[in-house]
Design an enzyme around this catalytic site. Structure first.
Site, PDB file in Angstrom:
ATOM      1  CB  CYS A   1     -19.482   6.459  -4.239  1.00 28.02           C
ATOM      2  SG  CYS A   1     -19.880   6.204  -6.562  1.00 28.02           S
TER       3      CYS A   1
ATOM      4  CD  GLU B   1     -16.813   5.803  -1.194  1.00 27.81           C
ATOM      5  OE1 GLU B   1     -15.870   6.452  -2.109  1.00 27.81           O
ATOM      6  OE2 GLU B   1     -17.877   6.656  -1.637  1.00 27.81           O
TER       7      GLU B   1
END
EC number: 2.1.1.-
Length: 361
Positions: A319, A353
């Site tokens: 992330c 992401e």
């Protein structure tokens, strides 16, 4: 695809492609998000004026200090069920002073399966009258309600929702607890799960998963391996993962309540953990060939990176591209990147992401 969505996505593609070029990855796989109604969570302040009450968010002024109140009547990035509920809920709250008095914040947690949990947060103690009013409201709107105040938590129904994804020719149920982390973009989450399962295709031996959360990836990945050991430190996530494993009738997963650092110590025989003995987990009985990691934004610590270098395959969901980049400097000393993906989990923000599959050189 609208030009505004395409532009923001292209900016992310360009950034990631440039940043990771030194690792000579294969062509970037790009997984788009719906342009609207993609967030399954939304949190709003409740703003009270002399004769009105509305949902609000804050916009920082140019000086970064002052904030401007922005009235929110609809929220197009949130799931349609949240948008549909917002005016209905607000009207009910306005009509009942027991529910609106000193109401400070409203949080929504929705699912693709149709469940909805609303958390009402107050600057006052909640009493029995509030509870009765909240029960009537939950029944009328067919939702779950949770009331929170300092030192108080009153649950009307459940403090969780159950999400359901169709994947790999079967359905997976997930318990999502109000205060625990869940992937907010359900449609992109499904694409991430499918990508991870594709990356695991043809794997032999057993799977180790670090930072497993509520078992989001663990459940579908378990279909690709004979045995799975998943680790997670947060108690609430461990309980949710165990519930999910049981509800989905999966029998080849064990969950250990350990941090990544603690697992490294246990795996290398440096330290024994009563938690493992109590859960009847024998780490040495596993023959790991693949490790799956989905670490927090800070990335992976040095000791765990050394541990990962011993595995044939590493599936890494990130992330934070910057910590992934730093971690890959170490991991590409022993592995090469054979799959590379971008998941637009957070459209219209700078957050990215990404996923990589690394295989031993």
């Amino acid at each position: 695809m609208t030009s505004s969505y395409r532009q923001q996505l292209q900016a992310k593609i360009d950034r990631i492609t440039t940043q990771f070029s030194e690792f000579t990855p294969p062509t970037l796989e790009v997984f788009e998000s719906p342009e609207q109604h993609f967030r399954m969570r939304a949190e709003f302040r409740i703003w009270h004026t002399e004769n009105d009450m509305f949902y609000a968010m804050f916009e920082r002024n140019d000086d970064g200090k002052q904030k401007t109140v922005v009235r929110i009547d609809e929220f197009p990035i949130a799931d349609k069920s949240i948008n549909d509920l917002m005016p209905l809920l607000l009207a009910e709250l306005k009509a009942n002073s027991l529910l609106s008095q000193r109401l400070f914040e409203v949080d929504f947690l929705a699912t693709l399966s149709g469940e909805m949990l609303v958390t009402l947060i107050y600057h006052r103690k909640l009493n029995q009258e509030w509870e009765q009013a909240a029960k009537a409201l939950a029944e009328k709107l067919n939702i779950k309600i949770m009331g929170r105040s300092r030192g108080q938590k009153i649950v009307i129904g459940d403090d969780f929702v159950v999400e359901e994804f169709e994947l790999l020719n079967r359905s997976f149920k997930y318990k999502q607890i109000e205060s625990s982390f869940t992937q907010p973009n359900a449609q992109v989450c499904k694409k991430m799960l499918q990508w991870a399962c594709d990356a695991a295709e043809g794997s032999k031996k057993h799977l180790l998963e670090l930072y497993c959360g509520n078992g989001n990836f663990t459940l579908p990945l378990s279909l690709k391996f004979e045995r799975v050991l998943a680790t997670e430190l947060a108690k609430s996530s461990v309980y949710a993962a165990q519930w999910n494993i049981e509800q989905n009738q999966i029998d080849n997963i064990q969950v250990a309540r350990l941090s990544a650092e603690e697992f490294t110590q246990a795996y290398q025989g440096e330290r024994e953990f009563r938690r493992l003995q109590e859960a009847d987990i024998d780490i040495q009985s596993y023959d790991f060939g693949t490790v799956f990691v989905d670490p927090p934004r800070a990335g992976i610590d040095d000791e765990t990176l050394k541990l990962l270098q011993g595995f044939e395959r590493i599936i890494y969901i990130s992330c934070n591209p910057d910590t992934l980049y730093e971690n890959l400097k170490t991991l590409t000393q022993t592995h090469r990147v054979t799959k590379f993906a971008l998941f637009d989990q957070f459209p219209y923000t700078h957050h990215v992401e990404s996923g990589v599959l690394l295989e031993k050189i």
